[in-house]
Design an enzyme around this catalytic site. Structure first.
Site, PDB file in Angstrom:
ATOM      1  CG  ASP A  33      -2.125   0.815   1.181  1.00 27.73           C
ATOM      2  OD1 ASP A  33      -2.273   1.095   0.015  1.00 27.73           O
ATOM      3  OD2 ASP A  33      -2.532   1.892   1.965  1.00 27.73           O
ATOM      4  CG  ASN A  81      -7.443  -2.784  -5.707  1.00 26.42           C
ATOM      5  OD1 ASN A  81      -6.541  -3.260  -5.923  1.00 26.42           O
ATOM      6  ND2 ASN A  81      -8.362  -1.685  -5.143  1.00 26.42           N
TER       7      ASN A  81
HETATM    8  C1  FPP Z   1      -2.503   0.345  -3.381  1.00 25.75           C
HETATM    9  O1  FPP Z   1      -1.135   1.206  -3.345  1.00 25.75           O
HETATM   10  C2  FPP Z   1      -1.593  -0.520  -4.437  1.00 25.75           C
HETATM   11  C3  FPP Z   1      -2.563  -1.552  -5.449  1.00 25.75           C
HETATM   12  C4  FPP Z   1      -4.010  -1.057  -5.152  1.00 25.75           C
HETATM   13  C5  FPP Z   1      -1.490  -1.934  -6.663  1.00 25.75           C
HETATM   14  C6  FPP Z   1      -0.021  -2.738  -6.262  1.00 25.75           C
HETATM   15  C7  FPP Z   1       0.182  -3.383  -7.486  1.00 25.75           C
HETATM   16  C8  FPP Z   1       1.506  -3.484  -7.797  1.00 25.75           C
HETATM   17  C9  FPP Z   1       2.231  -2.729  -6.824  1.00 25.75           C
HETATM   18  C10 FPP Z   1       2.340  -3.526  -9.490  1.00 25.75           C
HETATM   19  C11 FPP Z   1       1.480  -5.432  -9.914  1.00 25.75           C
HETATM   20  C12 FPP Z   1       2.920  -5.701  -9.979  1.00 25.75           C
HETATM   21  C13 FPP Z   1       3.142  -6.503  -9.752  1.00 25.75           C
HETATM   22  C14 FPP Z   1       4.660  -7.204  -9.946  1.00 25.75           C
HETATM   23  C15 FPP Z   1       3.008  -7.620  -8.231  1.00 25.75           C
HETATM   24  P1  FPP Z   1      -2.821   2.447  -3.559  1.00 25.75           P
HETATM   25  O2  FPP Z   1      -2.543   2.641  -4.959  1.00 25.75           O
HETATM   26  O3  FPP Z   1      -4.088   2.614  -3.310  1.00 25.75           O
HETATM   27  O4  FPP Z   1      -1.716   3.365  -3.022  1.00 25.75           O
HETATM   28  P2  FPP Z   1      -2.585   5.256  -2.440  1.00 25.75           P
HETATM   29  O5  FPP Z   1      -3.553   4.300  -0.941  1.00 25.75           O
HETATM   30  O6  FPP Z   1      -1.439   5.805  -1.628  1.00 25.75           O
HETATM   31  O7  FPP Z   1      -3.479   5.682  -3.203  1.00 25.75           O
END
Ligand code: FPP
Length: 249
Positions: A33, A81
């Site tokens: 996250d 998501n």
């Molecule tokens: C949460 O942070 C993250 C996600 C919903 C996506 C995670 C995906 C990746 C790291 C890439 C996937 C690829 C691989 C190869 C594993 P957020 O976007 O909710 O962050 P925020 O709370 O700061 O908005």
């Protein structure tokens, strides 16, 4: 105690408590996250945060492999998501595609085999084919297993298990915990001893709801793209200092 500061290339910190290499969790799960906030702080699009997050995942998976962690499960895309803008969803799917393509080439050399947990029917045919290939290559391979949770939801997983068992229930069979576990995406994988959530959020967000029954939780304020070997080491040391009683005294 066989202890070391992240034996095998980790971040040794002078005077800091060190890892007990005899008590490394078999299974660590992480909610990756904070990618969006990381990007915002830098004036970048959210997608840049996800790209940086995917890099961090690569680095942390290698570190877990060096430590002897058997399973690393990461939450990459939840059943919820899909509500995000199409551009962001597309960017995450592209990062997954890149990672799977790369894994097909490097998996054996790096010793990290891949498994996808989640409803893959909801993914594109191209990604489904890449998943099939990587999972085929992973078969019989030793080393650390990286479980990528994609289109995954803990409630959805439990509901699917109930439906899969419905015939047995109708026939009067008594459902056991083992039967439920055997109908989850994590079938055959031990429950995580340690669940880590960076970015300062203190909730589980529908992640591994059944499997977390006796997990230890560790929260860190650092945003996922900045999560380092040192952060991981601190999380494991915190776990090693917990007393796990599993309902006993
Ligand atoms: C949460 O942070 C993250 C996600 C919903 C996506 C995670 C995906 C990746 C790291 C890439 C996937 C690829 C691989 C190869 C594993 P957020 O976007 O909710 O962050 P925020 O709370 O700061 O908005």
């Amino acid at each position: 105690m066989n202890s070391t500061n992240a034996k095998g290339g980790g971040a040794a910190r002078k005077g800091a408590p060190s890892l007990d290499m005899t008590n490394i969790p078999r299974h660590i799960a992480i909610i990756m996250d904070g990618n969006g906030r990381w990007a915002k702080k830098r004036g970048l699009p959210r997608t840049a945060g996800h790209a940086a997050g995917a890099e961090t995942f690569r680095k942390i998976a290698k570190y877990c492999k060096r430590l002897g962690v058997e399973y690393l499960t990461v939450y990459a895309f939840s059943t919820e998501n899909w509500k995000r803008p199409a551009e962001e969803v597309g960017a995450i799917m592209k990062l997954l595609e890149d990672y799977l393509n790369e894994a097909i080439v490097k998996m054996r050399k790096e010793g990290i085999r891949i498994k996808i947990l989640g409803d893959i029917q909801g993914l594109s045919p191209k990604i489904r084919e890449l998943i099939r290939k990587t999972e085929e290559l992973s078969q019989g391979m030793e080393g650390c297993q990286a479980n990528l949770c994609i289109n995954y939801g803990g409630r959805d997983e439990i509901v699917r298990a109930i439906n899969a068992l419905s015939e047995k229930i109708k026939n009067g069979e008594t459902v056991t915990e083992e039967m439920v576990s055997d109908n989850l995406y994590t079938k055959g994988i031990p429950d995580p001893e340690l669940i880590i959530r960076p970015s300062g959020e203190l909730r589980l967000s529908n992640f591994l709801l059944w499997q977390c029954a006796y997990s230890e939780f560790y929260f860190d304020d650092v945003l996922w793209p900045d999560f380092s070997e040192e952060n991981m080491e601190r999380a494991i040391i915190a776990y090693q200092n917990r007393e796990r009683r599993f309902g006993g005294i």
